[in-house]
Write an enzyme that holds these catalytic residues in place. Structure first.
Site, PDB file in Angstrom:
ATOM      1  N   ARG A  41      28.756 -13.598 -25.597  1.00 53.96           N
ATOM      2  CA  ARG A  41      29.516 -13.312 -26.821  1.00 53.96           C
ATOM      3  C   ARG A  41      29.117 -11.936 -27.321  1.00 53.96           C
ATOM      4  NH1 ARG A  41      29.258 -17.567 -31.630  1.00 53.96           N
ATOM      5  NH2 ARG A  41      27.597 -16.371 -32.584  1.00 53.96           N
ATOM      6  N   SER A 110      36.305 -24.123 -30.666  1.00 52.32           N
ATOM      7  CA  SER A 110      35.512 -24.420 -31.860  1.00 52.32           C
ATOM      8  C   SER A 110      36.294 -25.355 -32.772  1.00 52.32           C
ATOM      9  CB  SER A 110      35.199 -23.131 -32.627  1.00 52.32           C
ATOM     10  OG  SER A 110      34.385 -22.282 -31.859  1.00 52.32           O
ATOM     11  N   LYS A 139      25.708 -16.013 -37.420  1.00 47.98           N
ATOM     12  CA  LYS A 139      27.121 -15.752 -37.680  1.00 47.98           C
ATOM     13  C   LYS A 139      27.375 -15.647 -39.178  1.00 47.98           C
ATOM     14  CE  LYS A 139      31.306 -17.281 -35.335  1.00 47.98           C
ATOM     15  NZ  LYS A 139      32.134 -18.462 -35.184  1.00 47.98           N
TER      16      LYS A 139
END
Ligand code: NI
Lengths: 207, 207
Positions: A41, A110, A139
């Protein structure tokens, strides 16, 4: 590919959190530590750099027989011949990219609610990532859904799942009790002084 | 699809430069003004939002029989059934994504040197974008290559091309003299008070 087994210890290397170790160094350490799936990511890098990183990570993962999943960028995942893609709620919808997924491609989605989990199941997702389980350092925009929501989803929707967000050694056992098949971890593993050791320890807490 | 004709007036709507007009509003105006190809370039938005924008722009473009090209995100281009993708030097390399391009898909590549242009031609690019022709307000990291470099590339490599970067009504005629098939314009058209009028005027200066 048994998805439920694959999800056991899901690790996402991170440039900032894992520094000064590179993404590749973090990957090698977590693989030695027993991670069962790796996600690349990286929202900063351009496609070319992402591809180079993905190809190098794929080579490492392949040696350990561990799948490599790319976050968001299906085009990079295809070009790198990665094992799958993970799509967040702000990324391309699964239904829109279905026609372009190779046979056997893993596709994670998700989900924060039972509805989103149902949609994922119906769209043919391989697994869902449910989070954030706890407040997270990784995050910025991740809102906490909490363990009871995760349990609710696990009871309502029969799809392989990982809990993600703020998972650490103290709360991983609680997180597993929700019924998820595994945990996705960032800070508590790649941010640790000894990454391989942290991964090994997590594995023992999950098993 | 005659690529050389398509490249005549290449417009790239921009959220900031074209504000307060939305990308869609800018698109409609430049289409009415005679733009021959539109590019959706948006580094801010997530995949889902990009897809929505691409689908809406595609519908508009289709009504005018004008192709829609997506910048960088091949996955979005595929999901939106856009007409092509444009890959910059920091984006996925053309050779890496070749297997995933549908039949007839347009693929543009950015080239700053004769070598890059040759590689583009060899890799099967449909066209190249050469820039920046002049100092530009749009792209922070665009270094100016100048008109003589553009002419050099046009004389060395037989591939359809647009000049891009800082093109305006004063310099467009000079830019066309380099031998390019058209110009890609952002600020001078979508930043203008009357977008349709600016596009029409450009078309008259190019023809
Ligand atoms: Ni411990």
């Amino acid at each position: 590919m048994n998805i439920r087994h694959m999800l056991k210890l899901y690790v996402i290397p991170d440039r900032q959190i894992g520094a000064p170790r590179t993404l590749l160094e973090q990957t090698e350490e977590v693989l030695k530590g027993g991670a069962t799936v790796i996600q690349l990511r990286d929202k900063q890098s351009g496609g070319r750099e992402l591809l180079e990183t993905a190809l190098a990570m794929k080579r490492l993962c392949y040696d350990y027989n561990v799948p490599l999943i790319i976050n968001d960028r299906l085009d990079v995942a295809l070009a790198a011949q990665a094992d799958g893609v993970h799509l967040g709620q702000k990324d391309l919808p699964l239904e829109a990219v279905r026609p372009f997924l190779p046979r056997g491609f893993i596709v994670g989605v998700s989900a924060h609610t039972v509805d989103q989990a149902r949609i994922a199941l119906k769209s043919g997702a391989s697994y869902i990532g449910i989070g954030a389980a706890f407040p997270t350092g990784s995050k910025e925009d991740a809102h906490v859904v909490g363990l009871s929501r995760i349990r609710e989803i696990m009871e309502a929707v029969p799809i392989p799942a990982v809990a993600i967000g703020g998972i650490n050694e103290e709360n991983v056992a609680e997180a597993m009790k929700t019924g998820v098949n595994g945990v996705a971890v960032i800070s508590a593993i790649v941010g640790a002084p000894h990454i391989k050791k942290a991964a090994r320890h997590f594995l023992s807490l999950i098993s």
